[in-house]
Design a protein around this motif. Structure first.
Motif, short mmCIF file in Angstrom:
data_model
loop_
_atom_site.label_atom_id
_atom_site.label_comp_id
_atom_site.label_asym_id
_atom_site.label_seq_id
_atom_site.Cartn_x
_atom_site.Cartn_y
_atom_site.Cartn_z
N ARG A 177 -12.93 8.34 -2.29
CA ARG A 177 -11.90 9.39 -2.20
C ARG A 177 -10.96 9.14 -1.02
N GLY A 178 -11.48 8.61 0.09
CA GLY A 178 -10.61 8.29 1.20
C GLY A 178 -9.58 7.23 0.83
N LEU A 179 -10.03 6.21 0.11
CA LEU A 179 -9.09 5.18 -0.33
C LEU A 179 -8.11 5.73 -1.35
N ALA A 180 -8.57 6.67 -2.18
CA ALA A 180 -7.67 7.30 -3.15
C ALA A 180 -6.55 8.08 -2.48
N ARG A 181 -6.81 8.57 -1.28
CA ARG A 181 -5.80 9.34 -0.53
C ARG A 181 -4.82 8.44 0.23
N SER A 182 -4.99 7.14 0.12
CA SER A 182 -4.28 6.20 0.98
C SER A 182 -3.21 5.42 0.23
N ASP A 183 -2.28 4.88 1.00
CA ASP A 183 -1.26 3.99 0.45
C ASP A 183 -0.76 3.11 1.59
N LEU A 184 -0.07 2.04 1.25
CA LEU A 184 0.58 1.24 2.28
C LEU A 184 1.72 2.04 2.92
N PRO A 185 2.12 1.68 4.12
CA PRO A 185 3.28 2.35 4.72
C PRO A 185 4.52 2.18 3.84
N PRO A 186 5.46 3.11 3.91
CA PRO A 186 6.67 2.99 3.09
C PRO A 186 7.45 1.72 3.43
N PRO A 187 8.11 1.12 2.42
CA PRO A 187 8.89 -0.09 2.68
C PRO A 187 9.92 0.06 3.79
N THR A 188 10.54 1.23 3.90
CA THR A 188 11.54 1.42 4.95
C THR A 188 10.91 1.35 6.33
N THR A 189 9.66 1.78 6.46
CA THR A 189 8.95 1.69 7.73
C THR A 189 8.56 0.24 8.02
N LEU A 190 8.08 -0.45 7.00
CA LEU A 190 7.66 -1.84 7.17
C LEU A 190 8.84 -2.74 7.54
N ALA A 191 10.04 -2.37 7.13
CA ALA A 191 11.21 -3.20 7.42
C ALA A 191 11.47 -3.34 8.91
N ALA A 192 10.92 -2.43 9.71
CA ALA A 192 11.11 -2.51 11.16
C ALA A 192 10.06 -3.37 11.84
N LEU A 193 9.10 -3.89 11.09
CA LEU A 193 8.01 -4.68 11.67
C LEU A 193 8.48 -6.13 11.83
N ARG A 194 8.63 -6.58 13.06
CA ARG A 194 9.29 -7.85 13.32
C ARG A 194 8.36 -9.04 13.49
N CYS A 195 7.05 -8.84 13.56
CA CYS A 195 6.17 -9.98 13.84
C CYS A 195 6.06 -10.88 12.61
N PRO A 196 5.93 -12.19 12.80
CA PRO A 196 5.78 -13.11 11.67
C PRO A 196 4.56 -12.73 10.83
N THR A 197 4.72 -12.83 9.52
CA THR A 197 3.68 -12.38 8.60
C THR A 197 3.47 -13.41 7.50
N LEU A 198 2.21 -13.75 7.26
CA LEU A 198 1.82 -14.64 6.17
C LEU A 198 1.11 -13.79 5.11
N ILE A 199 1.59 -13.84 3.87
CA ILE A 199 1.01 -13.08 2.77
C ILE A 199 0.40 -14.06 1.77
N LEU A 200 -0.88 -13.88 1.49
CA LEU A 200 -1.60 -14.75 0.56
C LEU A 200 -2.26 -13.89 -0.51
N THR A 201 -2.03 -14.22 -1.76
CA THR A 201 -2.67 -13.49 -2.84
C THR A 201 -2.96 -14.45 -3.98
N TRP A 202 -3.72 -13.96 -4.97
CA TRP A 202 -3.95 -14.78 -6.15
C TRP A 202 -3.39 -14.06 -7.37
N ALA A 203 -3.17 -14.81 -8.43
CA ALA A 203 -2.53 -14.28 -9.62
C ALA A 203 -3.54 -13.55 -10.51
N ASP A 204 -3.01 -12.66 -11.35
CA ASP A 204 -3.77 -12.03 -12.43
C ASP A 204 -4.90 -11.14 -11.92
N ASP A 205 -4.58 -10.29 -10.95
CA ASP A 205 -5.58 -9.36 -10.42
C ASP A 205 -4.95 -7.97 -10.38
N PRO A 206 -5.28 -7.09 -11.32
CA PRO A 206 -4.64 -5.77 -11.37
C PRO A 206 -4.86 -4.94 -10.10
#
Length: 248
Positions: A177-206
């Motif tokens: 239930r705690g995770l159900a109440r959660s979400d990532l920060p809004p994109p407009t907030t994330l746009a202010a985050l200036r540190c370098p970021t590496l994003i890694l994911t795999w395909a075909d995972d709902p």
């Protein structure tokens, strides 16, 4: 509880939901040896109620915001003298993002593994979590796990063994239930985050759609995205992460 290995500038790793450091080692999912070889001190910790860490049956404890509080408290405890590299998988990815937007200067780099469902796609995940919590309370965790059957496995990790959730059954509904109440920060907030970021994911995972990872790459100003399609590509993530965090 956490494991503290190596020496040098600090990198901290936050695992995904329902797993633990021990479970991820047994899954042979991520290889952290290259991070140590580039001269980083690596702290991997078990989130509250996961693995060796204790937890209470209060759903507010397991929101992304509360988990970010825990990460920031861990950094206080470790008393790092300079900004740290934060690495997070799924739930841990969200933990790192919420912590970084709250105290940006404490983070030098971010590595976001398997960004979870977010924003428009989040409500479907939240409904499933709430239903799972209800089932566990009425019928027990075994019934819920059996009803899940053989969940879809992305091709890149189809051979990785599955493990039961590490939160104990009395706490598991609160985690869901705690995770159900959660979400990532809004994109407009994330746009202010200036540190370098590496994003890694795999395909075909709902549960970790490429669309979320791509949206993060679009809104974070200094992000690079890589998508794995094979097990070999996932196994190479450790070296890619090490090369990324080694840059000062």
């Amino acid at each position: 509880m956490y494991d503290d290995t190596g020496a040098g500038p600090l990198a901290v790793y936050a695992h995904g939901g329902f797993t633990s450091q021990d479970v991820e080692r047994r899954m042979n999912l991520f290889d952290w040896a290259p991070v140590l070889r580039v001269g980083r001190r690596l702290v991997c910790y078990d989130a509250r109620a996961h693995g060796r860490s204790t937890g209470r049956p209060f759903e507010a404890d397991y929101t992304y915001v509360s988990l970010a509080d825990d990460l920031l408290s861990l950094l206080d405890h470790l008393d790092a003298p300079e900004p740290v590299a934060a690495i997070g998988s799924s739930m841990g990815c969200a933990t790192c993002l919420h912590a970084a937007i709250r105290e940006t200067d404490r983070f030098s780099r971010l590595v976001l593994l398997l960004p979870p469902t977010a924003w428009a796609s989040r409500e479907r995940y939240a409904r499933a979590n709430r239903a799972a919590a209800d089932t566990i309370e009425r019928q027990g965790a075994e019934i819920w796990l059996a009803a899940r059957g053989d969940a879809h496995r992305p091709a890149a990790v189809a051979d990785v063994p599955a493990f039961p959730p590490t939160p104990p059954e009395p706490v598991l509904p609160s985690v869901l239930r705690g995770l159900a109440r959660s979400d990532l920060p809004p994109p407009t907030t994330l746009a202010a985050l200036r540190c370098p970021t590496l994003i890694l994911t795999w395909a075909d995972d709902p549960g970790h759609p490429v669309s979320t990872a791509a949206a993060l790459a679009d809104c974070l100003p200094r992000a690079e995205l890589h998508i794995a399609h094979t097990r070999a590509e996932v196994q190479a993530w450790g070296l890619r992460i090490a090369q990324f965090v080694a840059v000062r």
